[in-house]
Design an enzyme around this catalytic site. Sequence first.
Site, short mmCIF file in Angstrom:
data_model
loop_
_atom_site.label_atom_id
_atom_site.label_comp_id
_atom_site.label_asym_id
_atom_site.label_seq_id
_atom_site.Cartn_x
_atom_site.Cartn_y
_atom_site.Cartn_z
N CYS A 51 -11.27 -7.45 39.75
CA CYS A 51 -11.23 -6.47 41.06
C CYS A 51 -10.21 -5.34 41.16
O CYS A 51 -9.36 -5.95 42.00
CB CYS A 51 -11.40 -7.51 42.37
SG CYS A 51 -12.00 -6.64 43.45
N TYR A 182 -17.61 4.18 41.25
CA TYR A 182 -18.89 3.40 41.55
C TYR A 182 -19.61 4.00 41.62
O TYR A 182 -21.14 4.14 41.77
CB TYR A 182 -18.22 2.44 42.89
CG TYR A 182 -17.72 0.87 42.10
CD1 TYR A 182 -18.07 -0.49 41.80
CD2 TYR A 182 -15.79 1.86 42.86
CE1 TYR A 182 -17.56 -1.34 41.51
CE2 TYR A 182 -15.04 0.27 42.14
CZ TYR A 182 -15.52 -1.13 41.58
OH TYR A 182 -14.70 -1.82 40.84
#
Length: 326
Positions: A51, A182
Amino acid sequence: MDAQQHAQFAAETSRRGEWVRQGNRFTERIADDGAWPVEPGRYHLVVSLACPWAHRSLIVRRLLGLDAALSLGVVDPIRDERGWRFTLDPGGVDPVTGLGFLAEAYRAADPDFSGRVTVPAVLDIPSRRVVTNDFPQLSLDLSTEWTRHHRPGAPELYPEHLRDEIDAINAEVYRDVNNGVYRCGFATTQAAYEQAFDRLFTALDRLELRLADRRYLVGDTITEADVRLFTTLVRFDAVYHGHFKCNRNKLTELPVLWAYARDLFQTPGFGDTVDFDHIKRHYYGTHAELNPTGIVPAGPDLSGWRLPHHRDQLGGRPFGEGTPPG
């Protein structure tokens, strides 16, 4: 923006096919003037090595030498329907907290929590509950609230006289780069995707120009701004270029940013916190809507990260008056 406004905003943007990041539910700060004072050994930082948001805290913790003061838990890069798992640890249990799933700490803090469980998260070890999952504030607080526990020679990642400039750069990088990849990857309409795509590469072009004659984003040393940009750049060719359709250029085709990223990668505290295996397995293995076969690509070639970068010719001192982490 309150919860109702956020829900209305999310509904509107989702109709346009734009992806909206979930807000951080737990935003209490660990600070001596608050309900959660800084206490070495009391808190547990939980991260996924895959992440980019968690990677920020991991880099800052390492650069500042907070290893002894703030313990670390690493979750499996593959989530199942129950969320982040401690299956990398013996018996599938985090040895510090005894938890099998990060979701247990979320429910301990809020039994009614129904959102997505995210990393990084800092847990209070005695109560086994989440204190914060506020990733933007967390890395700043490690720099400003934990100073008594920094190692000798720790760099100043958020110097007071540069904070306005750092904050401004961080806001732009977050909007169009960190979150921009994203917004490309999870867009559900062509228009939303192309808008995010254009904003992403316009921002990368601006950063190419900014870094052409300076070694770091702000000042002549590494700051929080460099940490935040690095965690997206280091994942770019491995996952964002193909998996998220961010394919105008690879990072390796942007000469200034590629050299800048290599410079940071070869700086202690950066490259030694990168795990490309976790990164690739997580992205390609958990986004079934984007990669239904779950096949993890064999590439790209990672040997280029060790090539000379020559960025030291621009001057600058990575750690200022400090020293590299041991």
